[in-house]
Design a protein around this motif. Structure first.
Motif, short mmCIF file in Angstrom:
data_model
loop_
_atom_site.label_atom_id
_atom_site.label_comp_id
_atom_site.label_asym_id
_atom_site.label_seq_id
_atom_site.Cartn_x
_atom_site.Cartn_y
_atom_site.Cartn_z
N GLU A 1 5.72 34.95 -22.67
CA GLU A 1 6.77 34.63 -21.71
C GLU A 1 7.84 35.70 -21.73
O GLU A 1 8.01 36.42 -22.73
CB GLU A 1 7.38 33.26 -21.99
CG GLU A 1 8.04 33.12 -23.35
CD GLU A 1 8.64 31.74 -23.56
OE1 GLU A 1 9.83 31.70 -23.92
OE2 GLU A 1 7.93 30.74 -23.36
N ASP B 1 1.53 30.58 -15.55
CA ASP B 1 2.32 30.10 -14.41
C ASP B 1 1.54 30.31 -13.11
O ASP B 1 0.84 31.32 -12.93
CB ASP B 1 3.65 30.85 -14.30
CG ASP B 1 4.72 30.28 -15.21
OD1 ASP B 1 4.50 29.17 -15.74
OD2 ASP B 1 5.76 30.94 -15.38
N THR B 2 1.70 29.36 -12.18
CA THR B 2 1.17 29.53 -10.82
C THR B 2 2.22 30.24 -9.98
O THR B 2 3.38 29.82 -9.96
CB THR B 2 0.81 28.18 -10.19
OG1 THR B 2 -0.19 27.54 -10.99
CG2 THR B 2 0.26 28.37 -8.78
N GLY C 1 7.21 25.59 -9.49
CA GLY C 1 7.74 24.67 -10.49
C GLY C 1 7.17 23.27 -10.31
O GLY C 1 6.50 22.98 -9.31
N VAL D 1 7.60 31.46 -8.41
CA VAL D 1 6.87 30.67 -9.40
C VAL D 1 6.89 29.21 -8.95
O VAL D 1 7.94 28.68 -8.58
CB VAL D 1 7.52 30.80 -10.79
CG1 VAL D 1 6.77 29.92 -11.81
CG2 VAL D 1 7.52 32.25 -11.25
N LEU E 1 9.28 33.90 -16.70
CA LEU E 1 7.85 33.96 -16.35
C LEU E 1 7.04 33.64 -17.60
O LEU E 1 7.35 34.14 -18.70
CB LEU E 1 7.47 35.35 -15.83
CG LEU E 1 7.87 35.73 -14.41
CD1 LEU E 1 7.53 37.18 -14.15
CD2 LEU E 1 7.19 34.83 -13.39
N LYS E 2 5.97 32.88 -17.42
CA LYS E 2 5.10 32.53 -18.55
C LYS E 2 3.64 32.77 -18.18
O LYS E 2 3.26 32.62 -17.01
CB LYS E 2 5.29 31.05 -18.95
CG LYS E 2 6.65 30.74 -19.55
CD LYS E 2 6.73 29.30 -20.03
CE LYS E 2 6.65 28.32 -18.86
NZ LYS E 2 6.83 26.93 -19.30
N THR F 1 -2.79 32.50 -10.52
CA THR F 1 -2.26 32.18 -11.86
C THR F 1 -2.09 33.46 -12.67
O THR F 1 -2.97 34.33 -12.65
CB THR F 1 -3.22 31.23 -12.59
OG1 THR F 1 -3.40 30.05 -11.82
CG2 THR F 1 -2.66 30.85 -13.96
#
Length: 361
Positions: free
Chosen positions: A67, A29-30, A94, A92, A25-26, A43
């Protein structure tokens, strides 16, 4: 990720506690999350973990991360998480993922459960803290040993709109289903106040069996109240034989010794004499058995029976006449609805016999 809990945190707004099972996870990220009103696409604003040796659910200072990698517990802060559903999956988005496909995937489990409930029928409202606990509670309620119908389900704290949904059952005439079974969820103050005003009962517990015990006790109470209200309308079937040596008073009131040949004689039962053109004698005012007052006498019992009536013994009837309860279509319907379990098969056979005597369709 799996969403464990949805919480309001001061300074962060609504957050979700998740278990990061695999991947990374960052911040930025959406993500796609299951929501009560539909899928939520948002987000990540912050990734948080507790201080070392602290639990994620304990309030305190959090460590911010850019992250995080699996496997660990993470608190996520993001916009529009107010209706996120605990117990569901988080995905998440991608670079190669289709957001619409992830929306469908994230809502799949909840749609299966919500579509299994018949919202047009009568039943209780059920509320739980997570999708998994809701599913477990629904399975328990529809098991063969329980069989409690459900008309509405929800996840999260009980609010005023949930109380209004339960009140719809009361407005439709199903008072016993004007109930919310709340499993491991809080009740807001406004909801509790409104429930008191509308007569909606909210049963809360963190053990499923305790909810069942509370609701069955409530059903028993409601049934007793309904039976008490229907007591004069519900006429139990009975056939009485007069004991000729026990004529204590011939009129105002008539007091006789009788034997219950068939059925159930109760205080308040209207009595008539079919062999004398169906002449009405009034209602049973009281019953005595072995010199003690009783409310009910069954087949084989001998009882003393004062009548409220303007009739008189010998002039309007005598010991050769059988006395029977004056049943009607309405009284039969009330018996079926409120007192079905109180009558034996022989009692119901007597109802059929009396229907023929009184020519009831």
């Amino acid at each position: 990720c799996t969403v464990l809990e949805v919480k309001q945190i001061e300074g962060l707004g609504t957050t979700i506690d998740v278990v990061l099972v695999n991947g990374m996870l960052k911040e930025g990220d959406t993500i796609v999350v299951c929501g009560l009103g539909g899928p939520i696409v948002t987000t990540i604003r912050a990734l948080l973990t507790p201080q070392p040796l602290r639990e994620i659910r304990v309030k305190g200072q959090y460590v911010h991360h850019k992250e995080l990698r699996a496997a660990m517990g993470v608190k996520i802060a993001a916009h529009n998480l107010e209706s996120a559903v605990a117990g569901t999956q988080l995905y998440v988005v991608g670079p190669d993922d289709d957001v619409e496909d992830l929306k469908d995937a994230v809502m799949e489990d909840m749609q299966d459960i919500f579509s299994s409930v018949d919202k047009t029928g009568e039943g209780v409202c059920v509320q739980a803290s997570t999708l998994g606990s809701l599913e477990a509670l629904l399975e328990f309620l529809k098991s063969d040993d329980v069989q409690i119908p459900v008309s509405s389900i929800n996840i999260g704290p009980i609010n005023k709109k949930d109380v209004m949904r339960a009140n719809a059952m009361i407005e439709r005439g199903y008072k016993k289903f004007g109930v919310i079974l709340a499993f491991d969820v809080p009740v807001t103050r406004d909801a509790a106040t409104l429930a008191d005003q509308l007569g909606v009962r909210i049963f809360t517990a963190d053990i499923i069996y305790h909810l069942f015990d509370q609701f069955t006790a409530y059903l028993k109470q409601v049934k007793e109240e309904e039976q008490e209200a229907a007591k004069l309308t519900a006429v139990f079937p009975c056939v009485l034989k007069i004991i000729p040596t026990c004529i204590f008073n011939q009129k105002d009131p008539i007091i006789l010794g009788v034997e219950v040949v068939e059925g159930i004689a109760k205080v308040g039962t209207p009595i008539c004499v079919p062999t004398r053109g169906g002449v009405d004698l009034g209602r049973i005012a009281s019953l005595e058995k072995d010199h003690k007052p009783v409310d009910t006498a069954r087949r084989g019992d001998a009882a003393t029976k004062p009548e409220e009536a303007s009739r008189s013994y010998e002039r309007h009837f005598d010991h050769r006449d059988e006395l029977v309860s004056r049943i009607t279509r309405k009284s039969i319907n009330v018996l079926k609805e409120m007192f079905r379990d109180d009558l034996s098969k022989d009692d119901w056979r007597l109802v059929i016999k009396l229907k023929k005597i009184f020519k009831i369709d």
